[in-house]
Enzyme design. Structure first.
Site, mmCIF file in Angstrom:
data_model
loop_
_atom_site.group_PDB
_atom_site.id
_atom_site.type_symbol
_atom_site.label_atom_id
_atom_site.label_comp_id
_atom_site.label_asym_id
_atom_site.label_seq_id
_atom_site.Cartn_x
_atom_site.Cartn_y
_atom_site.Cartn_z
ATOM 1 C CE LYS A 140 45.123 -40.488 -49.943
ATOM 2 N NZ LYS A 140 46.582 -40.656 -49.817
ATOM 3 C CB SER A 186 42.538 -38.236 -53.163
ATOM 4 O OG SER A 186 41.364 -38.608 -53.827
ATOM 5 C CE1 TYR A 200 42.761 -43.156 -51.160
ATOM 6 C CE2 TYR A 200 40.925 -42.100 -52.290
ATOM 7 C CZ TYR A 200 42.282 -42.311 -52.152
ATOM 8 O OH TYR A 200 43.161 -41.661 -52.974
HETATM 9 C C1 UD1 Z 1 39.025 -42.542 -56.438
HETATM 10 C C2 UD1 Z 1 39.407 -41.084 -56.271
HETATM 11 C C3 UD1 Z 1 40.758 -40.823 -56.955
HETATM 12 C C4 UD1 Z 1 41.795 -41.804 -56.431
HETATM 13 C C5 UD1 Z 1 41.296 -43.218 -56.667
HETATM 14 C C6 UD1 Z 1 42.258 -44.226 -56.076
HETATM 15 C C7 UD1 Z 1 37.277 -39.942 -56.269
HETATM 16 C C8 UD1 Z 1 36.366 -39.028 -57.001
HETATM 17 N N1 UD1 Z 1 38.399 -40.252 -56.899
HETATM 18 O O1 UD1 Z 1 38.813 -42.768 -57.789
HETATM 19 O O2 UD1 Z 1 41.171 -39.507 -56.652
HETATM 20 O O3 UD1 Z 1 42.992 -41.614 -57.137
HETATM 21 O O4 UD1 Z 1 40.053 -43.388 -55.996
HETATM 22 O O5 UD1 Z 1 41.794 -45.518 -56.240
HETATM 23 O O6 UD1 Z 1 37.023 -40.351 -55.154
HETATM 24 N N2 UD1 Z 1 33.958 -47.789 -62.637
HETATM 25 C C9 UD1 Z 1 33.105 -48.653 -63.295
HETATM 26 N N3 UD1 Z 1 33.426 -49.961 -63.328
HETATM 27 C C10 UD1 Z 1 34.559 -50.470 -62.750
HETATM 28 C C11 UD1 Z 1 35.435 -49.580 -62.079
HETATM 29 C C12 UD1 Z 1 35.107 -48.248 -62.029
HETATM 30 O O7 UD1 Z 1 32.085 -48.228 -63.821
HETATM 31 O O8 UD1 Z 1 34.766 -51.699 -62.809
HETATM 32 C C13 UD1 Z 1 33.630 -46.366 -62.580
HETATM 33 C C14 UD1 Z 1 33.413 -45.864 -61.160
HETATM 34 O O9 UD1 Z 1 32.085 -46.032 -60.764
HETATM 35 C C15 UD1 Z 1 33.820 -44.394 -61.325
HETATM 36 C C16 UD1 Z 1 34.876 -44.411 -62.426
HETATM 37 O O10 UD1 Z 1 34.733 -45.660 -63.098
HETATM 38 O O11 UD1 Z 1 32.725 -43.652 -61.792
HETATM 39 C C17 UD1 Z 1 36.292 -44.324 -61.873
HETATM 40 O O12 UD1 Z 1 36.430 -45.302 -60.844
HETATM 41 P P1 UD1 Z 1 37.859 -45.671 -60.256
HETATM 42 O O13 UD1 Z 1 38.827 -45.856 -61.367
HETATM 43 O O14 UD1 Z 1 37.667 -46.819 -59.313
HETATM 44 O O15 UD1 Z 1 38.318 -44.392 -59.495
HETATM 45 P P2 UD1 Z 1 37.553 -43.511 -58.383
HETATM 46 O O16 UD1 Z 1 36.917 -44.374 -57.360
HETATM 47 O O17 UD1 Z 1 36.740 -42.477 -59.069
#
Ligand code: UD1
Length: 343
Positions: free
Chosen positions: A156, A127, A152
């Site tokens: 990785k 990841s 997490y």
């Molecule tokens: C992380 C990993 C990614 C992995 C994934 C698995 C990083 C940078 N990326 O993704 O490689 O595949 O976990 O789960 O660590 N958000 C909101 N509101 C929400 C949900 C998310 O604002 O309700 C925002 C988060 O703050 C983030 C973005 O959307 O900025 C993406 O979040 P999410 O889809 O949860 O993935 P990551 O945590 O970035």
């Protein structure tokens, strides 16, 4: 028949990859899953989108004895694609031990099996979270790894090191580590997609669930030092990720690999903010999405996107889908689920 073992084959990326393997290769496919965050329905969805049968084993990869027993029926295993792992950043912060236990022990057990059975080709789901809060944007495979922001991400980082040390002591073993950025979207048919059993906490399923009235979206922070204040990620279509696995398998089996342990970033190379992702969804579905702005989420990196040149040149992998395609396919999938529920 030459066999490929796919761990986590009922999961989101695993199921899309099995569809590609069944449709585009002649390998026998054996999926291992314990349905900890998926269900056997996933296998019915794979069957509906393919024409060849495949084998399934229900076992927890942490159960070393049972794993070896169940796999003992298969011979001529030429490769393992290891997807199975817990993947929620926030869950891993609430329960780190669960993440270290599951993600590390399952890897150790499958590597031990590979060693015992002399399986020489291995593909691992890593990841972009291994980069932590990198200052080097876009990140290349050579960018220094910062401290992981979550257990997490740390699992990785540790997994990559375990595989690298394992390679040193097993010179015929070859591996490709794929660092996924943010896999999203669904099969273009709209008939397979992300179907977590536990409550989703990834952005795109929450967007589509909010639009259909099953959830409510909070944007985690709009005061980051980014162009619109929200976090930036490199969203990549799940079918592009699946395609990269076929290319990585070919790379290993055809001996095109230049190193015993190769490493590739899988992202589009485009950073998209949370607010831009929402705008893309609103544009392609022609509707306004209601959301609120909330606090920053613990464990989030601020901004990350890939330099994907190495995967393009070495694996001959070119991502086909843009953010609008990703949102459209995810929306098609959400509507498909809704239709199934109302039948
Ligand atoms: C992380 C990993 C990614 C992995 C994934 C698995 C990083 C940078 N990326 O993704 O490689 O595949 O976990 O789960 O660590 N958000 C909101 N509101 C929400 C949900 C998310 O604002 O309700 C925002 C988060 O703050 C983030 C973005 O959307 O900025 C993406 O979040 P999410 O889809 O949860 O993935 P990551 O945590 O970035």
């Amino acid at each position: 028949m030459e066999t490929i073992i796919v761990t986590g084959g009922a999961g989101y990326i695993g199921s899309h990859t099995i569809i590609e393997l069944l449709n585009k290769t002649i390998f026998q496919i054996v999926s291992i899953d314990n349905f900890s965050n998926s269900s056997p329905d996933s296998y019915s969805r794979i069957s509906a989108l393919t024409t060849r049968p495949f084998e399934t084993i229900q076992v927890d990869l942490c159960d070393h004895v049972l794993l070896n027993q169940k796999l003992s029926y298969y011979s001529n295993i030429i490769g393992i694609i290891h997807f199975a792992a817990f993947k929620s950043v926030s869950d891993s912060i609430s329960d780190p031990i669960k993440y270290y236990h599951n993600n590390i022990n399952s890897l150790n057990n499958i590597l031990d099996f590979a060693k015992q059975q002399n399986v020489l080709n291995f593909i691992f789901s890593s990841s972009c979270s291994v980069y932590g809060n990198s200052k080097d944007l876009p990140v290349t495979e050579n960018s220094p790894l910062q401290k992981a922001e979550s257990p997490y991400g740390h699992t990785k980082q540790i997994s990559e090191e375990i595989i690298s040390f394992f390679c040193k002591t097993n010179p015929s073993f070859k591996t490709v580590l794929l660092r996924y950025f943010n896999p999203v979207g669904a099969h273009p048919s709209g008939k397979n997609g992300e179907f977590p059993i536990n409550i989703p906490n990834n952005l795109v399923p929450i967007i589509t669930q909010t639009a259909i009235g099953k959830n409510s979206l909070t944007v985690f922070g709009n005061d980051y030092n980014t162009r619109d204040g929200s976090c930036i990620r490199d969203y990549i279509h799940v079918c592009d990720i699946a395609d990269a696995h076929l290319k990585a398998l070919n790379y290993l089996i055809q001996h095109h690999e230049k190193k015993q342990c190769s490493l590739f970033n899988l992202g589009t190379g485009n950073g998209v903010s949370v607010l831009e992702a929402i705008k893309s969804f609103e544009k392609i579905t022609n509707q306004k999405l209601h959301y609120k702005i909330g606090e920053r989420r613990t464990g989030d990196v601020i901004a990350i996107y890939a330099n994907n040149e190495l995967a393009k040149t070495e694996l001959n992998w070119i991502p086909q889908y843009n953010i609008d395609d990703m949102m459209l396919s995810a929306w098609k999938w959400e509507n498909h689920l809704e239709e199934q529920n109302t039948k």
